[in-house]
Design a protein around this motif. Structure first.
Motif, PDB file in Angstrom:
ATOM      1  N   LEU A  42       6.793  10.762   3.244  1.00  0.00           N
ATOM      2  CA  LEU A  42       5.728  10.670   4.243  1.00  0.00           C
ATOM      3  C   LEU A  42       5.838   9.409   5.103  1.00  0.00           C
ATOM      4  O   LEU A  42       5.275   9.350   6.195  1.00  0.00           O
ATOM      5  CB  LEU A  42       4.351  10.676   3.569  1.00  0.00           C
ATOM      6  N   PHE A  43       6.566   8.406   4.599  1.00  0.00           N
ATOM      7  CA  PHE A  43       6.660   7.143   5.340  1.00  0.00           C
ATOM      8  C   PHE A  43       7.578   7.292   6.544  1.00  0.00           C
ATOM      9  O   PHE A  43       8.690   7.795   6.448  1.00  0.00           O
ATOM     10  CB  PHE A  43       7.176   6.003   4.444  1.00  0.00           C
ATOM     11  N   ASP A  44       7.077   6.848   7.689  1.00  0.00           N
ATOM     12  CA  ASP A  44       7.827   6.888   8.940  1.00  0.00           C
ATOM     13  C   ASP A  44       7.912   5.464   9.470  1.00  0.00           C
ATOM     14  O   ASP A  44       6.892   4.880   9.845  1.00  0.00           O
ATOM     15  CB  ASP A  44       7.111   7.800   9.938  1.00  0.00           C
ATOM     16  N   LYS A  45       9.111   4.899   9.512  1.00  0.00           N
ATOM     17  CA  LYS A  45       9.246   3.501   9.938  1.00  0.00           C
ATOM     18  C   LYS A  45       8.821   3.299  11.390  1.00  0.00           C
ATOM     19  O   LYS A  45       8.497   2.189  11.781  1.00  0.00           O
ATOM     20  CB  LYS A  45      10.668   2.995   9.716  1.00  0.00           C
ATOM     21  N   ASN A  46       8.789   4.361  12.186  1.00  0.00           N
ATOM     22  CA  ASN A  46       8.331   4.248  13.572  1.00  0.00           C
ATOM     23  C   ASN A  46       6.803   4.280  13.671  1.00  0.00           C
ATOM     24  O   ASN A  46       6.242   3.870  14.678  1.00  0.00           O
ATOM     25  CB  ASN A  46       8.935   5.364  14.433  1.00  0.00           C
TER      26      ASN A  46
ATOM     27  N   ILE B  40       6.439   3.027  -0.066  1.00  0.00           N
ATOM     28  CA  ILE B  40       7.019   3.366   1.243  1.00  0.00           C
ATOM     29  C   ILE B  40       8.534   3.556   1.133  1.00  0.00           C
ATOM     30  O   ILE B  40       9.128   4.246   1.957  1.00  0.00           O
ATOM     31  CB  ILE B  40       6.669   2.321   2.319  1.00  0.00           C
ATOM     32  N   ALA B  41       9.148   2.984   0.117  1.00  0.00           N
ATOM     33  CA  ALA B  41      10.591   3.159  -0.086  1.00  0.00           C
ATOM     34  C   ALA B  41      10.913   4.532  -0.684  1.00  0.00           C
ATOM     35  O   ALA B  41      12.009   5.053  -0.480  1.00  0.00           O
ATOM     36  CB  ALA B  41      11.134   2.061  -1.001  1.00  0.00           C
TER      37      ALA B  41
ATOM     38  N   ASP C  35      -2.237   5.036   2.056  1.00  0.00           N
ATOM     39  CA  ASP C  35      -3.449   4.988   1.255  1.00  0.00           C
ATOM     40  C   ASP C  35      -4.598   4.539   2.164  1.00  0.00           C
ATOM     41  O   ASP C  35      -4.491   3.508   2.825  1.00  0.00           O
ATOM     42  CB  ASP C  35      -3.243   3.984   0.119  1.00  0.00           C
ATOM     43  N   PRO C  36      -5.684   5.296   2.227  1.00  0.00           N
ATOM     44  CA  PRO C  36      -6.789   4.953   3.134  1.00  0.00           C
ATOM     45  C   PRO C  36      -7.390   3.578   2.887  1.00  0.00           C
ATOM     46  O   PRO C  36      -7.984   2.983   3.777  1.00  0.00           O
ATOM     47  CB  PRO C  36      -7.836   6.040   2.892  1.00  0.00           C
TER      48      PRO C  36
ATOM     49  N   TYR D 235       0.852  -1.191   0.000  1.00  0.00           N
ATOM     50  CA  TYR D 235       0.000   0.000   0.000  1.00  0.00           C
ATOM     51  C   TYR D 235       0.886   1.239   0.000  1.00  0.00           C
ATOM     52  O   TYR D 235       1.789   1.369   0.815  1.00  0.00           O
ATOM     53  CB  TYR D 235      -0.926   0.029   1.223  1.00  0.00           C
ATOM     54  N   GLU D 236       0.605   2.117  -0.940  1.00  0.00           N
ATOM     55  CA  GLU D 236       1.402   3.331  -1.084  1.00  0.00           C
ATOM     56  C   GLU D 236       1.068   4.342   0.007  1.00  0.00           C
ATOM     57  O   GLU D 236       0.094   4.187   0.737  1.00  0.00           O
ATOM     58  CB  GLU D 236       1.135   3.943  -2.457  1.00  0.00           C
TER      59      GLU D 236
END
Length: 149
Positions: A52-56, A47-48, A63-64, A39-40
Motif C-alpha cells: 500500500l505504501f507509495d513513495k510518491n 512502509i518497507a 495508520d490514521p 507509522y504503519e
C-alpha cells in the motif's frame, strides 16, 4: 495521571510551544521523519513491507493515528487553513527557516482546533504525565528484576 488545568484560572502555555508560527505559536518542537516513517500502513505492515505504501504519496494509506498526531505540510488543515512548510518561501513555518532543527512536521496531538476552547497561551486542557499502562509495566519490570512472581 495528568496535570489538571482550568482555562482562565489555572492554565498552561504548552500550546504556545507546539503551535506553528502561522497561528501565533512558537513551533518549538518538530518531530523528525523517523517518527512519521514508523507509522504503519493501513494493512498493519511497515512502509518497507506494505504494498500500500507509495513513495510518491508517502502519507496515503497510512495508520490514521499519524494524521491525528503529526501535522503534515500541505495535508493538515488547522483552524480553517492548510498548514504549509514549503522551503524557499517566506512562510513563517518554512522548512529551511531553522536548518537541522525543523523537519516541516508539527506535533498535532495536543493542539486545539477551536480557539474558543483554547488559545496558544490559555488552555484548560489537561496534560498527561504518565499513563496507567506505564505504571503497570513499571510494576511488572520491578517484580521481574527482584525475582518476585
Amino acid at each position: 495521571m495528568s496535570m489538571q488545568y482550568i482555562r482562565d484560572t489555572y492554565n498552561h502555555a504548552l500550546l504556545q510551544y507546539l503551535t506553528p508560527e502561522t497561528w501565533g505559536g512558537w513551533h518549538q518542537y518538530s518531530p523528525f521523519n523517523e517518527l512519521v516513517e514508523a507509522y504503519e500502513c493501513k494493512d498493519g505492515k511497515t512502509i518497507a513491507e506494505s504494498p500500500l505504501f507509495d513513495k510518491n504519496n508517502p502519507y496515503n494509506n497510512r495508520d490514521p493515528r499519524m494524521d491525528f498526531n503529526i501535522m503534515i505540510s500541505d495535508r493538515t488543515s488547522f483552524r480553517g487553513k492548510v498548514y504549509s512548510a514549503k522551503p524557499g518561501t517566506t512562510l513563517p513555518d518554512r522548512l529551511n527557516q531553522y536548518p537541522g532543527v525543523w523537519s516541516g512536521y508539527v506535533i498535532y496531538k495536543f493542539l486545539e482546533d477551536d480557539p474558543a476552547v483554547a488559545t496558544t497561551n490559555n488552555t484548560g486542557n489537561n496534560f498527561p504525565l504518565i499513563r496507567y499502562a506505564e505504571v503497570l509495566l513499571g510494576y511488572l519490570e520491578a517484580k521481574l528484576e527482584s525475582g518476585g512472581e
